[in-house]
Design a protein around this motif. Structure first.
Motif, mmCIF file in Angstrom:
data_model
loop_
_atom_site.group_PDB
_atom_site.id
_atom_site.type_symbol
_atom_site.label_atom_id
_atom_site.label_comp_id
_atom_site.label_asym_id
_atom_site.label_seq_id
_atom_site.Cartn_x
_atom_site.Cartn_y
_atom_site.Cartn_z
ATOM 1 N N SER A 1 0.845 -1.198 0.000
ATOM 2 C CA SER A 1 0.000 0.000 0.000
ATOM 3 C C SER A 1 0.876 1.242 0.000
ATOM 4 O O SER A 1 1.997 1.232 0.524
ATOM 5 C CB SER A 1 -0.911 0.034 1.231
ATOM 6 O OG SER A 1 -1.734 -1.112 1.300
ATOM 7 N N ALA A 2 0.344 2.290 -0.583
ATOM 8 C CA ALA A 2 0.945 3.615 -0.460
ATOM 9 C C ALA A 2 0.291 4.320 0.716
ATOM 10 O O ALA A 2 -0.930 4.254 0.886
ATOM 11 C CB ALA A 2 0.752 4.417 -1.740
ATOM 12 N N LEU A 3 1.091 4.975 1.549
ATOM 13 C CA LEU A 3 0.574 5.711 2.701
ATOM 14 C C LEU A 3 0.577 7.200 2.395
ATOM 15 O O LEU A 3 1.511 7.719 1.786
ATOM 16 C CB LEU A 3 1.432 5.449 3.941
ATOM 17 C CG LEU A 3 1.537 3.997 4.408
ATOM 18 C CD1 LEU A 3 2.410 3.907 5.650
ATOM 19 C CD2 LEU A 3 0.161 3.403 4.688
ATOM 20 N N VAL B 1 3.300 12.836 6.656
ATOM 21 C CA VAL B 1 2.886 11.432 6.689
ATOM 22 C C VAL B 1 3.859 10.598 7.512
ATOM 23 O O VAL B 1 3.454 9.641 8.182
ATOM 24 C CB VAL B 1 2.744 10.876 5.255
ATOM 25 C CG1 VAL B 1 4.065 10.893 4.516
ATOM 26 C CG2 VAL B 1 2.159 9.475 5.272
ATOM 27 N N ILE B 2 5.158 10.938 7.493
ATOM 28 C CA ILE B 2 6.137 10.176 8.269
ATOM 29 C C ILE B 2 5.835 10.285 9.762
ATOM 30 O O ILE B 2 5.838 9.290 10.486
ATOM 31 C CB ILE B 2 7.566 10.670 7.966
ATOM 32 C CG1 ILE B 2 7.875 10.563 6.466
ATOM 33 C CG2 ILE B 2 8.574 9.880 8.783
ATOM 34 C CD1 ILE B 2 7.912 9.162 5.943
ATOM 35 N N GLN B 3 5.591 11.510 10.215
ATOM 36 C CA GLN B 3 5.233 11.681 11.616
ATOM 37 C C GLN B 3 3.937 10.958 11.926
ATOM 38 O O GLN B 3 3.764 10.391 13.005
ATOM 39 C CB GLN B 3 5.090 13.178 11.945
ATOM 40 C CG GLN B 3 4.694 13.473 13.382
ATOM 41 C CD GLN B 3 5.732 13.020 14.387
ATOM 42 O OE1 GLN B 3 6.907 12.932 14.057
ATOM 43 N NE2 GLN B 3 5.297 12.716 15.604
ATOM 44 N N LEU C 1 4.757 1.921 0.888
ATOM 45 C CA LEU C 1 5.519 2.918 0.139
ATOM 46 C C LEU C 1 5.109 4.295 0.635
ATOM 47 O O LEU C 1 3.927 4.617 0.686
ATOM 48 C CB LEU C 1 5.236 2.785 -1.360
ATOM 49 C CG LEU C 1 5.803 3.862 -2.282
ATOM 50 C CD1 LEU C 1 7.327 3.873 -2.205
ATOM 51 C CD2 LEU C 1 5.348 3.618 -3.710
ATOM 52 N N VAL C 2 6.101 5.120 1.003
ATOM 53 C CA VAL C 2 5.834 6.458 1.539
ATOM 54 C C VAL C 2 6.680 7.465 0.776
ATOM 55 O O VAL C 2 7.898 7.281 0.648
ATOM 56 C CB VAL C 2 6.166 6.541 3.050
ATOM 57 C CG1 VAL C 2 5.724 7.883 3.606
ATOM 58 C CG2 VAL C 2 5.520 5.406 3.814
ATOM 59 N N TYR D 1 7.225 -3.668 6.503
ATOM 60 C CA TYR D 1 8.322 -3.149 5.693
ATOM 61 C C TYR D 1 7.934 -1.808 5.081
ATOM 62 O O TYR D 1 6.830 -1.652 4.558
ATOM 63 C CB TYR D 1 8.691 -4.140 4.589
ATOM 64 C CG TYR D 1 9.160 -5.473 5.119
ATOM 65 C CD1 TYR D 1 10.502 -5.694 5.393
ATOM 66 C CD2 TYR D 1 8.257 -6.503 5.380
ATOM 67 C CE1 TYR D 1 10.938 -6.911 5.910
ATOM 68 C CE2 TYR D 1 8.677 -7.720 5.889
ATOM 69 C CZ TYR D 1 10.023 -7.919 6.159
ATOM 70 O OH TYR D 1 10.449 -9.120 6.666
ATOM 71 N N LEU D 2 8.859 -0.841 5.178
ATOM 72 C CA LEU D 2 8.613 0.487 4.640
ATOM 73 C C LEU D 2 9.755 0.912 3.728
ATOM 74 O O LEU D 2 10.933 0.735 4.082
ATOM 75 C CB LEU D 2 8.483 1.534 5.752
ATOM 76 C CG LEU D 2 7.230 1.548 6.622
ATOM 77 C CD1 LEU D 2 7.413 0.617 7.817
ATOM 78 C CD2 LEU D 2 6.932 2.955 7.106
ATOM 79 N N VAL D 3 9.406 1.475 2.581
ATOM 80 C CA VAL D 3 10.381 2.120 1.706
ATOM 81 C C VAL D 3 9.934 3.568 1.526
ATOM 82 O O VAL D 3 8.797 3.831 1.132
ATOM 83 C CB VAL D 3 10.494 1.430 0.340
ATOM 84 C CG1 VAL D 3 11.481 2.187 -0.554
ATOM 85 C CG2 VAL D 3 10.942 -0.014 0.508
ATOM 86 N N ILE D 4 10.833 4.488 1.836
ATOM 87 C CA ILE D 4 10.544 5.916 1.744
ATOM 88 C C ILE D 4 11.281 6.472 0.531
ATOM 89 O O ILE D 4 12.483 6.238 0.364
ATOM 90 C CB ILE D 4 10.986 6.653 3.018
ATOM 91 C CG1 ILE D 4 10.404 5.963 4.253
ATOM 92 C CG2 ILE D 4 10.556 8.114 2.979
ATOM 93 C CD1 ILE D 4 11.024 6.435 5.544
#
Length: 766
Positions: free
Chosen positions: A191-193, A200-202, A219-220, A245-248
């Motif tokens: 998903s995209a956040l 959005v990170i905070q 995905l952010v 899992y997060l990819v920024i």
């Protein structure tokens, strides 16, 4: 479709939260309550309606006109406006993408990035983080590995969080999606956040329990909010805890101080020829399965041999190999593959023409979408209705469709009389259900790209961002007789009211700035100059933003600087205010010492004290990273033997007072952090707070600011701030302020924060 091909624009929130008008009930004893500053923007429509505007529309406009002049014909005093809101709108909806500068704290060289972290209720923003799931075909479509692909996959597996930075068009989001696919279980749970109006990170840090699911990938896009190493540590802790899992992704400037972090990678664009070959092979193979050429006309069979010969001929062509270097993005390479696949049966000698059309495809698409030779469609609707809506759709790329519908309806009313359509024959063709008919698929982004850009609230999304510029150029060149009505339409949009109007004004101003690249003098004389001289504050803001865009995007930086200098030296109050506003843009960053000198010169003028522009522009330069220069100038203003400069210094301090050092440290005001690092800044803060609290026009805002700062120092890691406030309090609260401070502490703040040790320490100190 290919995930690599459809790298869409970064997400943009649709609304900006309303600024905090001030915490109620924080005034002092009777007779002390401070009023708002006389700062505001008055919306005044132009004196004349543009040609072609229907009579009823003109009557509606005249009815809402505010014609009360200011004193002696000068611009009227302003209503209260919010620096935080105006800055956020500019940052989030501007066509000029930029990131905040760093604030350097003392001799250690430690840098932080400041953010506005307060909402209307006085607490940190809690806007919900939302998700958009990727369709399976997005993550399973054609993908070409980038250099270091295995290392990237291993990093995410090990740390659960990683950063991919790089320029737009390198395919960074496609790579992020592919890497997440390798780790997510089930494989396609990605998903995209996004977050509507905040960092959005905070938001992920605050709402991890509600957002992150086990074995899911996210995905952010960092956007305009910097992501520090501390933030990455926090995200990694949360991701490991949730087994997610997060990819920024983002530009390099979005990740300050992370150059040596082993979770941060520069994304390298994949080999263009490999991308072309992979997509072309998939496209022509799909074509062969559906082609009936051999059955219909007896021509060469469209079989596997024919496809192989075509692929060999195209990929071996030297002209094509050199042309690949012109592709500005991975999406551009894939677009070329599609154009070539559509011409699989073209003669060999036509290949050069095909490549030429691809090079100019945006200009050709713009001309096609404008439908200059279009006839009436099947429903009898005149082609100009379509033209008006397509122009508006392109001009407001990325905006909610409600903006497009409203602006398109108005443009249609202005345009159609010039095509011989009477007012009685006009109908509203701009209903949202007609968008797919009015805007062909060739002009719109694909459904997958729309999902990737968090199109939850239905936005106008072009197939390519550069199509906006092509549509603007072709509209200006093709509709010579409509240039004046077009500029008048843009002015009408500036004068409108309603939700989202600020984002519309920002876009309109920047469109006018881009038009200056086609005819600088004409657009200036017809639109920017009148805006700059207007008694409407919002129009003077638009004049400044238009010149900023013209300087940044049209190569007219020197001409723009000359115009702004003319405004600043003009005897006209409105022009002086327009110059002050222009200095609070990237125009002012060209020569910051000269800019601050001019702001100080303007700040001594009695007529400028009724406007917020000098304070806002000075605060904007501070946020852009020019901290030491701004603080030194504020020190000169605060101690100047002048009636007005100290007031501008106080207003600047109050504008910056609601900003904290970073998103992950919401309880640490940026100005207090500077005071901790440098005694000179501490002395300046004492001077400005003392003056703000004792002055009627600013006292309420200053008390409200302290009502935020002091309790926030109770946090576990803010002991240094508590000591600072305790130390500075006796010097801030002098004379009659001592009694007022005791009143606020005893009667207002402590009853709300019964366990606050900082408030008790400050009370004891005074």
């Amino acid at each position: 479709m290919s995930d690599q091909a459809e790298e869409g624009p970064a997400p943009g929130p649709s609304e900006i939260p309303q600024p905090d008008p001030g915490t109620p009930g924080t005034t002092g004893p009777a007779g002390e309550a401070g009023g708002q500053e006389p700062i505001a923007d008055r919306d005044v429509a132009p004196a004349a309606d543009p040609p072609g505007l229907p009579a009823e529309q003109g009557r509606r406009r005249a009815a809402g006109k505010d014609s009360s002049p200011g004193t002696d014909g000068a611009p009227a005093p302003e209503q209260p406006v919010s620096f935080e809101e105006s800055s956020a709108v500019r940052e989030q909806h501007s066509l000029l993408k930029s990131n905040r500068g760093a604030v350097n704290l003392g001799p250690t060289g430690h840098a932080v990035y400041i953010e506005s972290m307060y909402s209307g209720d006085g607490g940190p923003q809690k806007t919900k983080v939302q998700k958009v799931s990727f369709p399976e075909d997005v993550v399973t479509a054609i993908y070409v590995d980038v250099p270091g692909q295995a290392e990237l996959e291993g990093c995410l597996e090990q740390h659960h969080v990683m950063v991919l930075y790089g320029e737009e068009g390198t395919g960074r989001r496609a790579t992020a999606t592919r890497i997440l696919t390798q780790q997510s279980r089930p494989r396609y749970e990605i998903s995209a956040l996004y977050r509507e109006d905040a960092d959005v990170i905070q938001g992920v840090c605050d709402q991890a329990e509600d957002v992150l699911e086990r074995k899911h990938g996210y995905l952010v896009e960092a956007g305009a909010w910097p992501v520090t190493a501390n933030t990455l540590d926090r995200l990694a802790q949360l991701a490991v805890g949730a087994d997610a899992y997060l990819v920024i992704t983002g530009s390099q400037s979005s990740f300050p101080g992370t150059a040596d972090d082993d979770r941060v990678f520069e994304h390298t664009r994949p080999d263009s020829l490999e991308v072309l070959e992979a997509h072309l092979k998939a496209l022509v193979t799909r074509h062969r399965h559906h082609c009936r050429r051999d059955e219909e006309d007896g021509g060469p069979r469209c079989d596997a041999d024919h496809v192989t010969r075509f692929l060999d001929r195209v990929t071996g062509d030297e002209q094509l190999r050199s042309t690949l270097g012109l592709a500005r993005s991975v999406t551009g390479v894939v677009q070329l593959a599609r154009v070539l696949a559509e011409n699989i049966h073209a003669p060999d000698e036509d290949l050069g023409d095909v490549i030429g059309r691809w090079r100019d495809w945006l200009r050709l698409l713009a001309r096609e979408m404008l439908g200059l030779d279009a006839r009436r469609d099947d429903n009898g609707a005149p082609a100009p209705h379509h033209q008006a809506f397509r122009i508006t759709y392109a001009f407001f790329n990325g905006h909610p469709l409600s903006d497009v519908v409203e602006a398109g309806d108005l443009l249609s009313q202005i345009m159609l009389p010039h095509f011989g359509i009477a007012e009685d024959d006009m109908v509203n063709h701009m209903a949202e259900q007609n968008i797919h008919r009015l805007v062909p698929q060739e002009m719109r982004a694909s459904e997958a790209a729309a999902a990737d850009t968090r199109n939850t609230f239905r936005r106008a999304l072009l197939v390519h961002d550069e199509l906006l510029h092509s549509m603007l150029e072709n509209t200006w060149d093709a509709y010579g007789r409509l240039r004046i009505p077009l500029l008048d339409w843009l002015d009408l949009l500036v004068g409108g009211r309603g939700p989202g109007r600020e984002r519309v004004r920002v876009r309109v101003a920047q469109l006018v700035g881009l038009l200056m690249g086609h005819d600088f003098d004409f657009v200036y004389q017809r639109r920017v100059g009148p805006w700059a001289r207007s008694d409407s504050g919002v129009r003077r803001v638009c004049a400044a933003l238009a010149l900023e865009m013209a300087a940044a995007e049209t190569g007219a930086a020197d001409r723009v600087a000359s115009r702004v200098q003319d405004w600043a030296r003009s005897p006209g109050v409105a022009l002086q205010d327009s110059a002050a506003r222009a200095y609070g843009t990237s125009i002012g960053l060209r020569d910051v010492p000269a800019t601050l000198t001019e702001l100080g010169r303007l700040g001594r003028k009695p007529d400028q004290v009724v406007f917020s522009s000098i304070a806002f522009s000075t605060a904007w330069l501070f946020l852009a990273g020019r901290v030491e220069e701004v603080m030194a100038e504020l020190d000169r203003w605060a101690t100047a033997r002048d009636e007005y400069l100290p007031r501008h210094a106080v207003r600047t301090m109050l504008a910056l007072g609601r900003y904290t050092v970073s998103a992950d440290r919401p309880g640490r005001p940026a100005l207090a952090e500077l005071a901790l690092a440098d005694d000179r800044h501490a002395e300046l803060l004492v001077t400005l707070l003392n003056r703000a609290l004792i002055t009627g026009e600013t006292s309420t805002r200053a008390w409200n600011l302290l009502a935020r700062w002091l309790p926030a120092a109770d946090a576990e890691d803010n002991e240094d701030l508590a000591k600072l406030y305790e130390f500075l309090a006796p010097r801030i609260f002098t004379g009659p302020l001592k009694g007022r401070a005791r009143f606020h502490l005893n009667q207002v703040w402590l009853p709300r924060h019964k366990d606050s040790t900082t408030l008790r320490r400050v009370l004891a100190a005074i």
